[in-house]
Design an enzyme around this catalytic site. Sequence first.
Site, PDB file in Angstrom:
ATOM      1  N   ARG A 229       0.794  -1.124   0.170  1.00  0.00           N
ATOM      2  CA  ARG A 229       0.066   0.028   0.178  1.00  0.00           C
ATOM      3  C   ARG A 229       0.890   1.030  -0.336  1.00  0.00           C
ATOM      4  O   ARG A 229       2.075   1.459   0.700  1.00  0.00           O
ATOM      5  CB  ARG A 229      -1.074  -0.274   1.439  1.00  0.00           C
ATOM      6  CG  ARG A 229      -2.096  -0.841   1.211  1.00  0.00           C
ATOM      7  CD  ARG A 229      -3.183  -0.628   0.095  1.00  0.00           C
ATOM      8  NE  ARG A 229      -4.067  -1.548   0.346  1.00  0.00           N
ATOM      9  CZ  ARG A 229      -4.285  -2.679  -0.401  1.00  0.00           C
ATOM     10  NH1 ARG A 229      -3.618  -2.740  -1.385  1.00  0.00           N
ATOM     11  NH2 ARG A 229      -5.787  -3.615  -0.893  1.00  0.00           N
ATOM     12  N   HIS A 277      -1.635   0.074  -9.447  1.00  0.00           N
ATOM     13  CA  HIS A 277      -2.102  -0.376  -9.136  1.00  0.00           C
ATOM     14  C   HIS A 277      -2.564  -2.448  -9.641  1.00  0.00           C
ATOM     15  O   HIS A 277      -3.944  -2.072  -9.685  1.00  0.00           O
ATOM     16  CB  HIS A 277      -3.273  -0.345  -8.433  1.00  0.00           C
ATOM     17  CG  HIS A 277      -3.646  -1.070  -6.382  1.00  0.00           C
ATOM     18  ND1 HIS A 277      -3.828  -0.006  -5.717  1.00  0.00           N
ATOM     19  CD2 HIS A 277      -3.548  -2.436  -7.095  1.00  0.00           C
ATOM     20  CE1 HIS A 277      -3.964  -1.520  -4.646  1.00  0.00           C
ATOM     21  NE2 HIS A 277      -3.840  -2.452  -5.328  1.00  0.00           N
TER      22      HIS A 277
HETATM   23  P1  NAP Z   1      -1.448 -11.659   5.367  1.00  0.00           P
HETATM   24  O1  NAP Z   1      -1.256 -13.127   4.374  1.00  0.00           O
HETATM   25  O2  NAP Z   1      -2.477 -11.502   5.997  1.00  0.00           O
HETATM   26  O3  NAP Z   1       0.174 -11.772   5.081  1.00  0.00           O
HETATM   27  C1  NAP Z   1       0.712 -10.242   6.236  1.00  0.00           C
HETATM   28  C2  NAP Z   1       1.994 -10.730   6.684  1.00  0.00           C
HETATM   29  O4  NAP Z   1       2.261  -9.634   7.469  1.00  0.00           O
HETATM   30  C3  NAP Z   1       2.618 -12.197   7.687  1.00  0.00           C
HETATM   31  O5  NAP Z   1       2.824 -12.571   7.141  1.00  0.00           O
HETATM   32  C4  NAP Z   1       2.333 -10.869   8.619  1.00  0.00           C
HETATM   33  O6  NAP Z   1       2.796 -11.912  10.013  1.00  0.00           O
HETATM   34  C5  NAP Z   1       2.677  -9.811   8.140  1.00  0.00           C
HETATM   35  N1  NAP Z   1       2.749  -8.296   9.208  1.00  0.00           N
HETATM   36  C6  NAP Z   1       1.759  -7.959   9.668  1.00  0.00           C
HETATM   37  N2  NAP Z   1       1.868  -6.869  10.148  1.00  0.00           N
HETATM   38  C7  NAP Z   1       3.085  -6.743  10.936  1.00  0.00           C
HETATM   39  C8  NAP Z   1       4.105  -6.414  11.506  1.00  0.00           C
HETATM   40  N3  NAP Z   1       3.667  -4.918  12.672  1.00  0.00           N
HETATM   41  N4  NAP Z   1       5.173  -6.965  11.699  1.00  0.00           N
HETATM   42  C9  NAP Z   1       5.384  -7.426  10.591  1.00  0.00           C
HETATM   43  N5  NAP Z   1       5.060  -8.170  10.115  1.00  0.00           N
HETATM   44  C10 NAP Z   1       3.877  -8.031   9.743  1.00  0.00           C
HETATM   45  O7  NAP Z   1      -1.364 -10.816   3.567  1.00  0.00           O
HETATM   46  P2  NAP Z   1      -1.478 -11.179   1.873  1.00  0.00           P
HETATM   47  O8  NAP Z   1      -2.617 -11.830   1.204  1.00  0.00           O
HETATM   48  O9  NAP Z   1      -0.009 -11.880   1.406  1.00  0.00           O
HETATM   49  O10 NAP Z   1      -1.261 -10.075   1.077  1.00  0.00           O
HETATM   50  C11 NAP Z   1      -0.360  -8.281   1.477  1.00  0.00           C
HETATM   51  C12 NAP Z   1      -1.033  -7.340   0.814  1.00  0.00           C
HETATM   52  O11 NAP Z   1      -0.122  -7.160  -0.022  1.00  0.00           O
HETATM   53  C13 NAP Z   1      -1.951  -7.053   1.521  1.00  0.00           C
HETATM   54  O12 NAP Z   1      -2.216  -6.600   2.765  1.00  0.00           O
HETATM   55  C14 NAP Z   1      -2.427  -5.727   0.705  1.00  0.00           C
HETATM   56  O13 NAP Z   1      -1.816  -4.258   0.794  1.00  0.00           O
HETATM   57  C15 NAP Z   1      -1.241  -6.186  -0.595  1.00  0.00           C
HETATM   58  N6  NAP Z   1      -1.968  -6.792  -1.913  1.00  0.00           N
HETATM   59  C16 NAP Z   1      -1.624  -5.466  -3.073  1.00  0.00           C
HETATM   60  C17 NAP Z   1      -1.868  -6.339  -4.633  1.00  0.00           C
HETATM   61  C18 NAP Z   1      -1.091  -5.085  -5.087  1.00  0.00           C
HETATM   62  O14 NAP Z   1      -2.065  -5.538  -6.748  1.00  0.00           O
HETATM   63  N7  NAP Z   1      -0.629  -4.630  -5.670  1.00  0.00           N
HETATM   64  C19 NAP Z   1      -2.506  -7.276  -4.532  1.00  0.00           C
HETATM   65  C20 NAP Z   1      -2.918  -8.079  -3.290  1.00  0.00           C
HETATM   66  C21 NAP Z   1      -2.499  -7.467  -2.192  1.00  0.00           C
HETATM   67  P3  NAP Z   1       2.399 -12.658  10.505  1.00  0.00           P
HETATM   68  O15 NAP Z   1       2.641 -13.862   9.382  1.00  0.00           O
HETATM   69  O16 NAP Z   1       2.967 -12.967  11.930  1.00  0.00           O
HETATM   70  O17 NAP Z   1       1.152 -12.609  11.166  1.00  0.00           O
HETATM   71  C1  GLV Z   2      -5.254  -5.508  -3.704  1.00  0.00           C
HETATM   72  O1  GLV Z   2      -4.595  -4.754  -3.937  1.00  0.00           O
HETATM   73  C2  GLV Z   2      -5.474  -6.079  -2.471  1.00  0.00           C
HETATM   74  O2  GLV Z   2      -5.255  -5.805  -1.416  1.00  0.00           O
HETATM   75  O3  GLV Z   2      -6.460  -7.574  -2.963  1.00  0.00           O
END
Ligand code: NAP
Ligand code: GLV
Length: 314
Positions: A229, A277
Site C-alpha cells: 500500500r 496498482h
Molecule cells: P497476509 O497473508 O495477511 O500476510 C501479511 C503478512 O504481514 C504476515 O506474514 C504478517 O505476519 C505480516 N505482518 C503484519 N503486520 C506486521 C507487523 N506489524 N510486523 C511484521 N510483520 C507483519 O497478506 P497477503 O494476502 O499476503 O497480502 C499482503 C498485502 O498485499 C495486502 O494487505 C495488500 O495490501 C497487498 N496487495 C497488493 C496487491 C497489488 O496488486 N498491489 C494485490 C494484493 C494484495 P504474521 O504472519 O506473523 O501474522
Molecule cells: C489489492 O490491492 C488487494 O489488496 O487485493
Amino acid sequence: MALLFFSKSDRDGAFENKFRQALSELAPELEVRTWPDVGDAKDIQYAALWLPPPGLFDALPNLTHIFALSAGVDRLLRAPDLPQHVPIYRLEEGGMGTPMSEYVLFGVLQAQRQMHVLADAQQAKQWTRDAIEPAAANWHVGILGAGVLASAVATRLVNNGYPVSTWSRSRKQLNGVTSYAGPNEQIEFCSNLNTLVCLLPLTAETEGLLDASFFNQLPRGTALINVARGEHCVDEDLINALDSGQISSALLDVFHEEPLPQDHPFWQHPRVQITPHIAAPTAGDVAAKQVAQGVADAVAGREPKGFVDRGMGY
Ligand code: NAP
Ligand code: GLV
C-alpha cells in the site's frame, strides 16, 4: 438468500461478469444483486465488496458476513458505516499469487541486471559494458511480510536462484527462505539486502514503516519494490533516499492517493517506475469460488476462511 456485489474499479464490468458467472455455477441458489440495485434490502445477508461507497452498509439491516474482494482490507476497515458486529473475510490468494510473483520477479531481475544503469547509458548513447551484475545467487531479496502472497513470491524467487528472507510478526518455515520475526530482528533482516519488497498489510503498526530511518538500515543502493500500500511509504523520505543513492531505484505499484496525482514527483523521477496498482488483480472466478465456499460455510454454521482480525487490522 441474497448477496450484494460492488467493485469500485470495475469500470467495464468485466470483473463483475466473471464473478457472477462463476458464482451462479457454484452457488445457483444465491441471488446476486449489484449496488445500488439492492431490491428488498432485508433479503441481503452477504456482501462481496471492493471499496464500498459510503452508505452501503447502512442500507443493509440483515448483513451477516462481509467478503472483501481483495487481500488487503485497510480501506474496508475505514468505511465510516462499517457495522462493528459483522465479521469480515478477505481473499486468501484469490488468484493473485502468480501475477504478484511475476511482477516482483520482474522487478528483482531488472534491479539485479542493473537495468537503470544501462538505461542511463542508452540515454547518453554510451556503450557501457561495466554494469557487471552480481549473479542471482548473490542478489539477496528481503520481503516485508511472510503471508499468503509473500510466500508465493518467496517461493518463485527461490526457484529462480535468489537468496530470500522474510520479515513478519511470527516466525515462519518456508523451504529455502530465512525467516526474521518482530521488531528485534528488523535490523538483522535489513543488513545485507539488495532488493527490498514490501508485502505487508496496511495497519496502524505498518503505516509509514518505509521512512528515512528504515531506508538508512538498508545497505546503500538497495532497490525498493512496493506492492503493498502507498501508505507504507513516506514519499518525501523515499525521494530523498533516491536522490542520495541510499535507495538505487523504486518500482511502485501503490500510492497514498490513486490515481497518482498529476503533480506528484514520482511521475518524473528518473529512478522511479510506477504502475497503476496492477501487480496482482483479483481474479473474478477465483474470488467467486472463495465467496461461494464462504457462503456454504456460513450456511453450514462453519467459519469461512480469511477471517479478518479487526484488532490486528489484517
Ligand atoms: P497476509 O497473508 O495477511 O500476510 C501479511 C503478512 O504481514 C504476515 O506474514 C504478517 O505476519 C505480516 N505482518 C503484519 N503486520 C506486521 C507487523 N506489524 N510486523 C511484521 N510483520 C507483519 O497478506 P497477503 O494476502 O499476503 O497480502 C499482503 C498485502 O498485499 C495486502 O494487505 C495488500 O495490501 C497487498 N496487495 C497488493 C496487491 C497489488 O496488486 N498491489 C494485490 C494484493 C494484495 P504474521 O504472519 O506473523 O501474522
Ligand atoms: C489489492 O490491492 C488487494 O489488496 O487485493
